[in-house]
Design an enzyme around this catalytic site. Structure first.
Site, PDB file in Angstrom:
ATOM      1  N   LYS A 139     -27.196  19.974  87.758  1.00  0.00           N
ATOM      2  CA  LYS A 139     -26.387  20.479  86.635  1.00  0.00           C
ATOM      3  C   LYS A 139     -26.918  19.984  85.297  1.00  0.00           C
ATOM      4  O   LYS A 139     -27.126  20.761  84.369  1.00  0.00           O
ATOM      5  CB  LYS A 139     -24.932  20.017  86.823  1.00  0.00           C
ATOM      6  CG  LYS A 139     -24.112  19.987  85.548  1.00  0.00           C
ATOM      7  CD  LYS A 139     -22.714  19.440  85.770  1.00  0.00           C
ATOM      8  CE  LYS A 139     -22.544  17.972  85.535  1.00  0.00           C
ATOM      9  NZ  LYS A 139     -22.439  17.552  84.116  1.00  0.00           N
ATOM     10  N   ASN A 140     -27.145  18.668  85.206  1.00  0.00           N
ATOM     11  CA  ASN A 140     -27.524  18.101  83.910  1.00  0.00           C
ATOM     12  C   ASN A 140     -28.932  18.504  83.482  1.00  0.00           C
ATOM     13  O   ASN A 140     -29.277  18.388  82.309  1.00  0.00           O
ATOM     14  CB  ASN A 140     -27.398  16.575  83.931  1.00  0.00           C
ATOM     15  CG  ASN A 140     -25.940  16.145  83.901  1.00  0.00           C
ATOM     16  OD1 ASN A 140     -25.048  16.973  83.722  1.00  0.00           O
ATOM     17  ND2 ASN A 140     -25.684  14.862  84.081  1.00  0.00           N
ATOM     18  N   CYS A 184     -13.187  11.900  74.634  1.00  0.00           N
ATOM     19  CA  CYS A 184     -13.578  11.976  76.041  1.00  0.00           C
ATOM     20  C   CYS A 184     -12.660  11.023  76.796  1.00  0.00           C
ATOM     21  O   CYS A 184     -12.234  10.012  76.245  1.00  0.00           O
ATOM     22  CB  CYS A 184     -15.044  11.575  76.162  1.00  0.00           C
ATOM     23  SG  CYS A 184     -15.566  11.196  77.820  1.00  0.00           S
ATOM     24  N   ARG A 233     -17.589   9.214  72.597  1.00  0.00           N
ATOM     25  CA  ARG A 233     -18.940   9.675  72.941  1.00  0.00           C
ATOM     26  C   ARG A 233     -19.446  10.437  71.721  1.00  0.00           C
ATOM     27  O   ARG A 233     -19.344  11.657  71.647  1.00  0.00           O
ATOM     28  CB  ARG A 233     -18.917  10.572  74.182  1.00  0.00           C
ATOM     29  CG  ARG A 233     -18.656   9.794  75.461  1.00  0.00           C
ATOM     30  CD  ARG A 233     -18.663  10.695  76.672  1.00  0.00           C
ATOM     31  NE  ARG A 233     -19.988  11.204  76.993  1.00  0.00           N
ATOM     32  CZ  ARG A 233     -20.208  12.171  77.882  1.00  0.00           C
ATOM     33  NH1 ARG A 233     -19.196  12.724  78.512  1.00  0.00           N
ATOM     34  NH2 ARG A 233     -21.431  12.600  78.129  1.00  0.00           N
ATOM     35  N   ASP A 288     -24.154   7.445  85.867  1.00  0.00           N
ATOM     36  CA  ASP A 288     -23.457   8.480  86.640  1.00  0.00           C
ATOM     37  C   ASP A 288     -23.260   8.095  88.108  1.00  0.00           C
ATOM     38  O   ASP A 288     -22.644   8.846  88.872  1.00  0.00           O
ATOM     39  CB  ASP A 288     -24.219   9.821  86.550  1.00  0.00           C
ATOM     40  CG  ASP A 288     -24.130  10.410  85.159  1.00  0.00           C
ATOM     41  OD1 ASP A 288     -23.273   9.975  84.374  1.00  0.00           O
ATOM     42  OD2 ASP A 288     -24.945  11.308  84.844  1.00  0.00           O
ATOM     43  N   ARG A 290     -16.807  20.599  88.482  1.00  0.00           N
ATOM     44  CA  ARG A 290     -17.716  20.685  87.331  1.00  0.00           C
ATOM     45  C   ARG A 290     -19.145  20.371  87.753  1.00  0.00           C
ATOM     46  O   ARG A 290     -20.085  20.910  87.175  1.00  0.00           O
ATOM     47  CB  ARG A 290     -17.320  19.666  86.252  1.00  0.00           C
ATOM     48  CG  ARG A 290     -16.004  19.940  85.615  1.00  0.00           C
ATOM     49  CD  ARG A 290     -15.743  18.973  84.497  1.00  0.00           C
ATOM     50  NE  ARG A 290     -16.791  19.101  83.478  1.00  0.00           N
ATOM     51  CZ  ARG A 290     -16.775  18.482  82.313  1.00  0.00           C
ATOM     52  NH1 ARG A 290     -15.770  17.694  82.012  1.00  0.00           N
ATOM     53  NH2 ARG A 290     -17.747  18.644  81.447  1.00  0.00           N
TER      54      ARG A 290
END
Ligand code: EPU
Length: 419
Positions: free
Chosen positions: A22-23, A116, A121, A304, A396
């Site tokens: 995804k990123n 956030c 952020r 993460d 997500r």
């Protein structure tokens, strides 16, 4: 709202296919705005954040179609240069359209993302960087309004390496006049994948995979086709699942060089590994050893994976400390893990985890993407039933996570209802 229900205690065994990252895909989608024509990204999973970015591109005027993991983007008719608050507030990465829009169309209006769930952020590096590239920037009604007839190459030096700002300014610099140097650039695989994509589009960039990127602006870029890189955080999450349940798991379609820091830590825990081409097998020990972790930028241990590591350490033999140096307030999973019986104390940006013999199932609340993953991991090993509420967070960034865990032997399913 859907929830994920787990009846814990099953050892996981078998193979799991890792999806596209995804990123890494998010900046590629934004980069398609830099040229007119047909782009293809292969290996695109069905994730909420990617749908949000697709909607963002559609608002701008692009056509986006996804079929069988193939995303086709046509950017011929882009004519609206606004990223509205309604979308940006649901996904901060929407700010990726700022650089490409200003670079190709000379203007962009991008909502500031706002707060956030786990602390501030900021996006100041993005704003300062686009200004340094010569854009006039105003903040009005919650929007960044940026204009530039032509961006001009410059020198940018980040105080700390930022994945997002490196990607955004890199994209902007590809069409600027002259040379841009980005120092203290992020080296995450997502940035490297973007550099490779931009090179295929005809950009001139030196320093790929390093902290110094040198971009010589070109007049025009061309559309291209690319395969998404595998998701290193999904890979890390499944490795931890193997470890926490005492199982044996093989990851297919993974890039070992992207997950070395995670593998090294899992070896310290007592896991054994065998490696094949684009695959790795983890064999868990009888008992998990407590191992300290400090998150840092790539190639260090990723922020993460911090929440998932705390879940693992919750059932380890001994006490460990987990420090997040990237996002110092990213600990919303801690009180939820404690509801499952974990013993964790927070001291600023360090969690001290005393491993317990067992966790016990309960209802817990997801607060963000990686926190949800951590709660599911804890649920896999907890005695009895765990309900992970507000599971839309997990959608997500993890494709059909419950199906993948079920295939590995977990007793896990999705239910409608809940808070
Ligand atoms: N920072 C600033 N100012 C900026 C930008 C960043 O001070 O303008 C700071 C941040 O506050 C943070 C550090 O720089 O302390 C690094 O943040 P970075 O910009 O690298 O984060 P990001 O680009 O916003 C991406 C990932 C995150 C991941 C971080 C760190 C995407 C869409 N997001 O965020 O992923 O945690 O890099 O690796 O790529 C996730 O997938 O769950 C996730 C949050």
């Amino acid at each position: 709202m859907d929830k994920i229900v787990i009846s814990g205690g099953k050892k996981l065994n078998g193979e799991v296919e890792i999806s596209g990252s995804k990123n890494a895909i998010l900046p590629l989608m934004a980069a398609s705005l830099l040229a007119s024509g047909d782009f293809t990204i292969n290996g695109v999973p069905q994730l909420r954040d990617l749908k949000t970015m697709a909607n963002m591109l559609r608002i701008i005027g692009a056509e986006v179609v996804v079929e069988n993991e193939k995303m086709k983007i046509n950017t011929k008719n882009c004519n609206c240069f606004k990223a509205p608050y309604e979308l940006v507030k649901t996904m901060r990465a929407s700010i990726y359209v700022l650089g490409p829009l200003v670079a190709r169309f000379g203007e962009a209006e991008v909502s500031l993302p706002g707060g956030c769930a786990w602390g501030p952020r900021p996006v100041d590096f993005h704003i300062q960087g686009i200004k340094k590239l010569g854009a006039e920037v105003e903040l009005e009604n919650g929007y960044i309004i940026a204009k530039a007839k032509k961006l001009i190459g410059t020198r940018i030096n980040f105080d700390i390496p930022s994945v997002g700002a490196t990607c955004n300014l890199l994209m902007a610099a590809t069409l600027a006049k002259g040379t841009t140097v980005i120092e203290n650039a992020a080296m995450e695989p997502d940035v490297t994948a973007l550099v490779e994509f931009l090179l295929k589009m005809g950009a001139k960039i030196d320093g790929i995979g390093t902290t110094k990127l040198e971009i010589e602006g070109v007049d025009e870029l061309k559309p291209t086709e690319v395969n998404a890189i595998p998701d290193r955080i999904e890979a890390g999450t499944f490795l931890v699942a193997g470890a926490i349940t005492g199982g044996k798991i093989t990851l297919k379609n993974c890039e070992i060089s992207h997950i070395e820091a995670i593998i090294e830590k899992l070896k310290e825990v007592g896991c054994e590994f065998t490696f094949g081409k684009n695959e790795v097998t983890l064999i868990a020990p009888e008992k998990i050893r407590a191992v300290d972790v400090k998150t840092t930028v790539f190639p260090g241990f990723p922020t993460d994976m911090q929440a998932q590591w705390i879940a693992l350490m919750s059932v380890a033999n001994g006490t460990s400390s987990i420090t997040d140096t990237i996002y110092k307030d990213r600990f919303t999973h801690v009180p939820e893990l404690c509801r499952l019986g974990a013993e964790i104390k927070l001291n600023d940006n360090t969690a001290i985890v005393h491993g317990v013999q067992k966790l016990k199932g309960a209802s817990v609340m997801s607060t963000d993407l990686r926190a949800s993953a951590s709660l599911i991991l804890a649920g896999l090993v907890a005695e009895g039933r765990t309900d992970v509420l507000r599971v839309y967070h997990i959608d997500r960034g993890y494709e059909k996570i419950e199906k993948k865990f079920e295939k590995l032997g977990a007793s896990i399913w999705r239910e409608e209802g809940g808070l």
